[in-house]
Each structure stands twice: as C-alpha cells, then as structure tokens.
Design an enzyme around this catalytic site. Structure first.
Site, PDB file in Angstrom:
ATOM      1  N   CYS A 116       8.917  -0.792  -0.966  1.00 36.71           N
ATOM      2  CA  CYS A 116       7.962  -0.079  -1.835  1.00 36.71           C
ATOM      3  C   CYS A 116       8.188  -0.391  -3.314  1.00 36.71           C
ATOM      4  CB  CYS A 116       8.032   1.419  -1.579  1.00 36.71           C
ATOM      5  SG  CYS A 116       9.611   2.179  -2.013  1.00 36.71           S
ATOM      6  N   HIS A 149       5.928  10.135   0.963  1.00 35.72           N
ATOM      7  CA  HIS A 149       5.272   9.224   0.006  1.00 35.72           C
ATOM      8  C   HIS A 149       4.085   8.592   0.732  1.00 35.72           C
ATOM      9  CE1 HIS A 149       4.584   6.889  -3.421  1.00 35.72           C
ATOM     10  NE2 HIS A 149       5.627   6.068  -3.420  1.00 35.72           N
ATOM     11  N   ARG A 199       3.374  13.949  -8.551  1.00 36.33           N
ATOM     12  CA  ARG A 199       4.684  13.411  -8.134  1.00 36.33           C
ATOM     13  C   ARG A 199       5.741  14.427  -8.560  1.00 36.33           C
ATOM     14  NH1 ARG A 199       7.374   7.452  -8.712  1.00 36.33           N
ATOM     15  NH2 ARG A 199       5.985   7.215  -6.935  1.00 36.33           N
ATOM     16  N   ARG A 219      -1.474  -0.935  -3.600  1.00 37.96           N
ATOM     17  CA  ARG A 219      -1.493   0.480  -4.006  1.00 37.96           C
ATOM     18  C   ARG A 219      -2.802   0.767  -4.740  1.00 37.96           C
ATOM     19  NH1 ARG A 219       3.293   3.261  -4.833  1.00 37.96           N
ATOM     20  NH2 ARG A 219       1.900   5.021  -5.158  1.00 37.96           N
ATOM     21  N   GLN A 248       2.142   5.328  -0.446  1.00 38.16           N
ATOM     22  CA  GLN A 248       2.862   4.067  -0.258  1.00 38.16           C
ATOM     23  C   GLN A 248       2.566   3.485   1.120  1.00 38.16           C
ATOM     24  OE1 GLN A 248       5.013   2.482  -2.580  1.00 38.16           O
ATOM     25  NE2 GLN A 248       4.617   0.840  -1.107  1.00 38.16           N
TER      26      GLN A 248
HETATM   27  N1  NVA Z   1      12.537   6.597  -2.080  1.00 35.61           N
HETATM   28  C1  NVA Z   1      12.304   6.245  -3.469  1.00 35.61           C
HETATM   29  C2  NVA Z   1      10.929   5.667  -3.603  1.00 35.61           C
HETATM   30  C3  NVA Z   1      10.542   5.281  -5.000  1.00 35.61           C
HETATM   31  C4  NVA Z   1       9.152   4.754  -5.087  1.00 35.61           C
HETATM   32  C5  NVA Z   1      12.500   7.455  -4.352  1.00 35.61           C
HETATM   33  O1  NVA Z   1      12.078   8.553  -3.946  1.00 35.61           O
HETATM   34  O2  NVA Z   1      13.071   7.315  -5.433  1.00 35.61           O
HETATM   35  N1   CP Z   2       6.622   2.446  -5.069  1.00 33.58           N
HETATM   36  C1   CP Z   2       6.426   3.364  -6.031  1.00 33.58           C
HETATM   37  O1   CP Z   2       5.943   4.487  -5.795  1.00 33.58           O
HETATM   38  O2   CP Z   2       6.758   2.939  -7.269  1.00 33.58           O
HETATM   39  P1   CP Z   2       6.842   3.793  -8.619  1.00 33.58           P
HETATM   40  O3   CP Z   2       8.020   4.714  -8.484  1.00 33.58           O
HETATM   41  O4   CP Z   2       7.011   2.774  -9.696  1.00 33.58           O
HETATM   42  O5   CP Z   2       5.568   4.580  -8.765  1.00 33.58           O
END
Ligand code: NVA
Ligand code: CP
Length: 307
Positions: free
Chosen positions: A261, A132, A105, A289, A135
């Site tokens: 999400c 992502h 990530r 997930r 997700q």
């Molecule tokens: N679009 C959000 C998703 C978090 C799971 C982000 O990138 O912060």
């Molecule tokens: N939806 C998601 O990816 O959540 P987190 O940021 O908690 O991993």
C-alpha cells in the site's frame, strides 16, 4: 431524508456494488487518460478530516474531487476544534450540513462509526487502526486490471495483522477468494475481527514461505503502523523473518503480482529486488487509489451511474 450510504469497512459494499464500482473505475480512468472532462460533482464539496499523516490518501481524494468538478477541504485535528474535545457527534452534525461527503482518517474505528451515525452525508473511512477499505478497493482493481477476476484466486498476506490485513480479510469473504496470512507469533489475526463467516476464506501459516506458495498475489505492509511507533524496536526483531524477498516470490505462482500500500521500507517488510522488480505493481496500485476512489465517490453520491 434517506440514510446516506457509507464506506466504513470493506464489507459495506456487496459484491454487485463492487463490480459496479470496478466497472466505473475503468471508465473513469480511461476517460481521464484521454483528457476528457467528467465533472458530475460541480458545486459538491468533500471535507477530509485527518488525524494521522498521509500522502496518497489526501492527494487522491483531493485531486479526485477536483477532477470530478467538486472541491475538497482539508481539516486536521491539530488545527480544528476536533482536536480540542468537541464531541464527534456534534462535529458530524455540523460538518455534514456544510458539505456533501466526508472522508476521515483517524485512530479508532469507533470514531468513524459514531461520526457516520450522526452524519447527513456519506462518510468514507480513509484509514483507522482497524480498517483501510479504500486501499483494498484500489488493490483489487489493480489485480483485476492486470490479471482479471480475483474470484477463486489466492492472496498471500505476509507480516502484521493490521488495518490493511483486516480489509483484505473482509474482501476475501465478499469477493470469494482465499487469503493466506502469515504473521509472527503475538501479531496474529484476531478471529472475531476477521469476518463473519469463520475461517472459510482465510488460512493461517506459521511459515511465511508456505503462505506465499502458489499465491497469485503477494502483499505486505509496514511492520509498524501509525500509532504503534513505541513498539517499533520490538516489532523489527519479531518480524525479521517476515520480509517478502525473492525466495518468497519464487514460491508464489509464476505470474504472481506483488503489492504494497506504501509507504514502504526496503530491507524491512520487502526486499528492494521485489518492490522494484518485474512482479511489482505498486505504482499502478498507488495511482489506482485516485481512479477507484473517484468511482466510489460517484457511487456514494450519485448511485449507479452508467448502468
Ligand atoms: N498499516 C499502515 C498503512 C499506511 C497507509 C498504517 O496504518 O500506518
Ligand atoms: N497507502 C496509503 O494510504 O498511503 P498514505 O498514508 O500516504 O495516505
């Protein structure tokens, strides 16, 4: 040594591979719910590299690897040499000699792409600024679980054209459904990033209510994604009309589902009455997930098990 299979963007898996992964998700979930052990990954290790925060992604990958009989190691760029400028290429060569699969990530998609090019083992994108994909794997499985095939259905994306949105756009193309996207001016879809097949699988709407009209699934995400915090005030003003509320859900198909999400901000991108209401499947979505990623890991490491 054969090149490993990665999951860096949603379209890295073709339709038939996705159908296999969804079938395995179902089996893995049902087996797990019966408390029957399924441990094909004894002695296998996942390294998880986090440059951004996470609850669901970390937990689902870590618990998932343990449940499959393997182990997961958490690394953050704050307390490893990755945060001190070690080249991504060097890190990929070293890390992939010590483990069997990597999840990353981070901010730039280019970082996971470069890591993958120098990795001996499969690499999974656990969120970048641009995508992502894990997700959407879970979201699609959740839709299938509740409503059956998504082919030919309409999904409404209300809000920011962010990483989650672009993974939805790719999914619409791979799995042949339509995405209605409504974003505030200035926060829209960049056509060049939206997919290789032009606009056939998505349509843009200035009015979020029109995007939701007749949709089988309405979904949204935070107005300010990780890494964009400096824009939060400007975004709150710009996105004010892009809240998924009860009127929007009434405009959707009568049996429409709502997904997010998570984490969510009630009163911003979604009204409490929607996310906590009868059409919301966000808790199933979050749980899935775990199951979908276990199936993904199984596929990347062991191929088409069970078919
Ligand atoms: N679009 C959000 C998703 C978090 C799971 C982000 O990138 O912060
Ligand atoms: N939806 C998601 O990816 O959540 P987190 O940021 O908690 O991993």
């Amino acid at each position: 040594m054969a090149a490993p299979k990665h999951f860096l963007q949603f379209r890295d898996l073709a339709r038939d591979e996705l159908e296999h992964v969804f079938a395995r998700t179902r089996w893995i979930k049902e087996t797990f719910k019966r408390y029957e052990p399924y441990r094909p990954l004894v002695d296998r290790t996942m390294v998880m590299i986090f440059e951004k925060q996470s609850t669901r992604t970390r937990l689902s990958f870590e618990a998932g690897m343990q449940q499959l009989g393997g182990a997961a190691i958490f690394m953050s760029t704050r307390d490893s040499q990755l945060g001190r400028g070690e080249p991504v290429e060097d890190a990929a060569k070293v890390i992939s000699r010590m483990c069997d699969i990597v999840m990353i990530r981070t901010f730039e998609q280019d970082t996971v792409e470069r890591f993958a090019r120098h990795s001996r083992v499969p690499v999974i994108n656990g969120l970048t600024d641009e995508h992502h994909p894990c997700q959407i794997l879970a979201d699609l499985y959740t839709y299938i679980e509740h409503r059956g095939s998504i082919r030919g259905r309409t999904v409404a994306w209300i809000g920011d054209a962010n990483n989650v949105c672009y993974s939805w756009l790719q999914a619409a193309e791979v799995l042949d459904f339509r995405l209605h996207v409504s974003t505030p001016p200035g926060y829209g879809v960049v056509a060049a990033r939206a997919g290789s097949g032009g606009t056939a699988h998505y349509a843009l709407f200035a009015d979020p209510l029109e995007a939701a009209r007749g949709a089988h699934l309405v979904t949204t995400d935070v107005w300010t994604s990780m890494g964009f915090e400096a824009e939060a005030d400007a975004r709150r003003a710009a996105f004010a009309r892009w809240q998924v509320d009860e009127a929007m859900m009434r405009a959707a198909a009568p049996d429409a589902l709502f997904m997010h999400c998570l984490p969510a901000h009630r009163g911003e991108e979604v009204a409490a009455a929607v996310i906590d209401g009868p059409q919301s499947v966000v808790w199933d979505e979050a749980e899935n997930r775990l199951h979908a990623q276990k199936a993904l890991i199984e596929y990347l490491l062991l191929g088409r098990v069970g078919s």
